[in-house]
Scaffold this active site. Structure first.
Site, PDB file in Angstrom:
ATOM      1  N   TYR A 239     -24.227   8.936  12.059  1.00  0.00           N
ATOM      2  CA  TYR A 239     -22.871   9.259  12.496  1.00  0.00           C
ATOM      3  C   TYR A 239     -22.877  10.443  13.454  1.00  0.00           C
ATOM      4  O   TYR A 239     -22.252  10.402  14.526  1.00  0.00           O
ATOM      5  CB  TYR A 239     -21.985   9.569  11.288  1.00  0.00           C
ATOM      6  CG  TYR A 239     -20.594  10.038  11.674  1.00  0.00           C
ATOM      7  CD1 TYR A 239     -19.656   9.131  12.173  1.00  0.00           C
ATOM      8  CD2 TYR A 239     -20.230  11.374  11.562  1.00  0.00           C
ATOM      9  CE1 TYR A 239     -18.383   9.554  12.545  1.00  0.00           C
ATOM     10  CE2 TYR A 239     -18.958  11.802  11.929  1.00  0.00           C
ATOM     11  CZ  TYR A 239     -18.045  10.892  12.425  1.00  0.00           C
ATOM     12  OH  TYR A 239     -16.787  11.313  12.799  1.00  0.00           O
ATOM     13  N   LYS A 243     -21.754  10.666  17.552  1.00  0.00           N
ATOM     14  CA  LYS A 243     -20.730  11.566  18.075  1.00  0.00           C
ATOM     15  C   LYS A 243     -21.296  12.483  19.157  1.00  0.00           C
ATOM     16  O   LYS A 243     -20.594  12.831  20.121  1.00  0.00           O
ATOM     17  CB  LYS A 243     -20.109  12.377  16.931  1.00  0.00           C
ATOM     18  CG  LYS A 243     -19.225  11.538  16.025  1.00  0.00           C
ATOM     19  CD  LYS A 243     -18.095  10.917  16.828  1.00  0.00           C
ATOM     20  CE  LYS A 243     -17.338   9.837  16.101  1.00  0.00           C
ATOM     21  NZ  LYS A 243     -16.241   9.268  16.905  1.00  0.00           N
TER      22      LYS A 243
END
Length: 358
Positions: A239, A243
């Protein structure tokens, strides 16, 4: 007890409203404080994790109110993941200001419900839903093809949809889910719409690309030789990497647009800690804690959408003032890797190859 009492009192204070966007206080502590890339969480780490959540949420700071947003009549916007959460609130507010908004989403029923709700609230709203699955490159291409066939301009592209901490898995095209949905899907979508975005902008009225990133990028690392997290999978690391990749993409794109002199800008935003379904994949004890405190301390989706709307609509970010990374209505510094021009270029070139765009 005194602290809890004060927190409850603050929670029930009436939010301020300015420019049609309601905000109360900044309870959005940095996600990078909560999500650390690791292959697993020991009991001791989990306890520390819980303590960080509690202490960080209590130490909230004031949130700057956004300026009044101008009317958006005649403008066309695409918002991915606009059927719920932050995306829905962004769509709702843009429609209220007169923009023609297209929701791109995977769940058709959810999208159509969102359209109906907004149209019931604002009778003159121009909102519609079109199927878009960012986990499928074919779906992204079909979405763009359908949009271009209509001959509409495109003034705003909000890359909002995403997944967080999902179990290990692959997209339709074989990419790790966080990397595939959060980054690759939006990269391809933006790439295919660039010509329309450029043609729709003009001096004093730039088109804009807004990438909804996260403070979790601060603990992300880009492994150019293992972008699919095949060597050692961690949902947290995947994750955070996605990002950071979003932020590198946003920064490099803006730089290229400036060099070319195009009337189009690209920026990234951090909406903060928002009470949405994005947290449903948290480790169970953390999920229980999150559910218990979210209503009290997390931002509402409407509050989380404030920075997104600021980046998309504010005259303060017009033209050469665009770009950058925004949180709480102001430009903020990003992590060190985002300043590495070679890393930005290498990721860009690798992505172009992965997507077959050469």
């Amino acid at each position: 007890m005194h602290v809890l009492k004060q927190m409850r009192q603050n929670h029930h204070d009436e939010p301020k409203e300015k420019g049609g966007i309601k905000l109360r206080k900044n309870t959005s502590t940095s996600l990078s404080e909560f999500i650390r890339p690791s292959t697993g969480l020991t009991a001791r780490t989990r306890s520390s994790f819980l303590i960080k959540i509690t202490s960080s949420l209590i130490s909230a700071c004031p949130l700057l109110p956004p300026p009044v947003m101008p009317r958006q009549d005649g403008k066309v916007a695409i918002v991915t993941g606009g059927g719920k959460g932050i995306g829905y609130e962004a769509v709702r507010h843009m429609a209220k200001l007169g923009a023609h908004v297209i929701i791109g989403g995977r769940d058709e029923q959810e999208g159509l419900v969102a359209v109906r709700r907004i149209c019931e609230e604002y009778k003159e709203a121009k909102v519609e839903f079109t199927k878009l699955d960012l986990a499928s490159l074919q779906s992204v291409r079909q979405f763009v093809q359908r949009f271009k066939e209509r001959g509409l301009p495109l003034n705003l592209l909000v890359n909002n949809a995403g997944v967080m901490l999902v179990p290990e898995g692959r997209t339709e095209d074989g990419f790790e889910q966080h990397f595939g949905v959060n980054y690759l899907g939006h990269f391809l979508l933006t790439w295919l719409l660039l010509d329309t975005l450029k043609d729709s902008g003009k001096c004093g009225y730039f088109s804009r690309v807004v990438n909804v990133s996260s403070s979790a990028h601060r603990v992300g690392e880009i492994g150019l030789n293992d972008l699919n997290s095949c060597q050692c999978y961690s949902a947290h690391a995947a994750y955070c990497q996605s990002k950071l990749a979003q932020l590198l993409f946003s920064s490099h794109l803006h730089q290229e647009l400036q060099r070319g002199g195009f009337p189009l800008s690209s920026c990234a935003v951090d909406p903060g800690m928002v009470d949405t379904a994005l947290y449903r994949h948290l480790w169970t004890p953390l999920s229980l804690v999150q559910s218990a405190i979210a209503r009290l301390l997390f931002r509402t989706p409407a509050e989380g959408a404030a920075t997104v709307l600021f980046a998309a609509l504010s005259p303060a970010l017009e033209g050469e003032c665009g770009g950058g990374y925004w949180a709480n209505g102001r430009r903020e510094m990003t992590s060190q890797p985002t300043f590495d021009p070679q890393l930005r270029l290498s990721l860009w070139e690798t992505t172009v190859q992965l997507l077959g765009l050469q």
